[in-house]
Design a protein around this motif. Structure first.
Motif, PDB file in Angstrom:
ATOM      1  N   TRP A 125       4.309 -13.001  35.582  1.00 51.21           N
ATOM      2  CA  TRP A 125       3.162 -13.745  35.054  1.00 51.21           C
ATOM      3  C   TRP A 125       1.927 -13.491  35.905  1.00 51.21           C
ATOM      4  O   TRP A 125       0.821 -13.390  35.388  1.00 51.21           O
ATOM      5  CB  TRP A 125       3.466 -15.237  34.970  1.00 51.21           C
ATOM      6  N   THR A 126       2.117 -13.351  37.204  1.00 50.45           N
ATOM      7  CA  THR A 126       0.994 -13.019  38.085  1.00 50.45           C
ATOM      8  C   THR A 126       0.436 -11.646  37.721  1.00 50.45           C
ATOM      9  O   THR A 126      -0.779 -11.452  37.692  1.00 50.45           O
ATOM     10  CB  THR A 126       1.441 -13.043  39.559  1.00 50.45           C
ATOM     11  N   GLY A 127       1.319 -10.713  37.428  1.00 47.17           N
ATOM     12  CA  GLY A 127       0.889  -9.375  37.017  1.00 47.17           C
ATOM     13  C   GLY A 127       0.108  -9.400  35.717  1.00 47.17           C
ATOM     14  O   GLY A 127      -0.921  -8.727  35.585  1.00 47.17           O
ATOM     15  N   TYR A 128       0.602 -10.181  34.749  1.00 51.71           N
ATOM     16  CA  TYR A 128      -0.131 -10.316  33.484  1.00 51.71           C
ATOM     17  C   TYR A 128      -1.521 -10.912  33.728  1.00 51.71           C
ATOM     18  O   TYR A 128      -2.513 -10.449  33.157  1.00 51.71           O
ATOM     19  CB  TYR A 128       0.624 -11.207  32.498  1.00 51.71           C
ATOM     20  N   CYS A 129      -1.578 -11.946  34.554  1.00 55.03           N
ATOM     21  CA  CYS A 129      -2.875 -12.572  34.863  1.00 55.03           C
ATOM     22  C   CYS A 129      -3.817 -11.573  35.514  1.00 55.03           C
ATOM     23  O   CYS A 129      -5.009 -11.515  35.170  1.00 55.03           O
ATOM     24  CB  CYS A 129      -2.683 -13.798  35.754  1.00 55.03           C
TER      25      CYS A 129
END
Length: 182
Positions: free
Chosen positions: A98-102
């Motif tokens: 999710w951090t990567g998507y953000c």
């Protein structure tokens, strides 16, 4: 005389309709991360294509620019979603957090905001006009610096996705290779 604006618009609307049909077909598979990413990708393409068609058939520059701003709601996500989709099918386990998507969303969100507020700062396009040379009138631009940052981001992330896909193809077993090619 043939009205090229209508023809270009129809092709864009047809592309949007095909994208929406693909999204409907993908909907039952929403729990699969690859299908979800592909669904988001084809919906982004549908927004972009529909807006592009409306841009072509709109009579005045102000309406054309309104539709250009609408197109950005789809266009800014395409390269990022292609990358995420490729990553989801190439890696056995999904490696984007999710951090990567953000993190991947930072540039598209910034460009989307800049496109919607362009009349205040002219960072996406400095000047726009209707060019009447050629088969059909179209909107021409003097692009701003934010547009070029987005182009670099998009082509960079698409290049990485292409490299991932080629490496997966070279290192895959025969059955998986057939799946990757198709």
């Amino acid at each position: 005389m043939l009205n090229w604006l209508i023809i270009y618009g129809i092709f864009s609307f047809f592309s949007a309709a095909i994208s929406i049909a693909m999204a409907v077909i993908l909907s039952p598979h929403w729990k699969n991360i690859s299908a979800r990413l592909l669904w988001l990708l084809v919906m982004a393409i549908a927004f972009w294509s529909f807006g592009y068609g409306m841009e072509y058939v709109s009579p005045a520059l102000t309406w054309k620019l309104w539709w250009v701003r609408f197109e950005y709601f789809g266009a800014v996500w395409v390269s990022m979603l292609v990358f995420c989709f490729v990553a989801s099918i190439v890696f056995e386990k999904h490696h984007i957090t999710w951090t990567g998507y953000c993190f991947l969303c930072i540039v598209p969100v910034c460009i989307l905001i800049l496109a919607q507020t362009n009349s205040h700062h002219h960072l996406v396009w400095e000047l726009a006009w209707v060019e009447t040379d050629g088969f059909a009138p179209f909107v021409a631009y003097k692009r701003g610096p934010a547009f070029w940052v987005f182009v670099i981001f998009s082509y960079g992330i698409l290049s990485i996705a292409t490299i991932l896909l080629i490496n997966a193809l070279k290192n895959s077993e025969r059955i998986l290779r057939k799946q990757l090619i198709s």
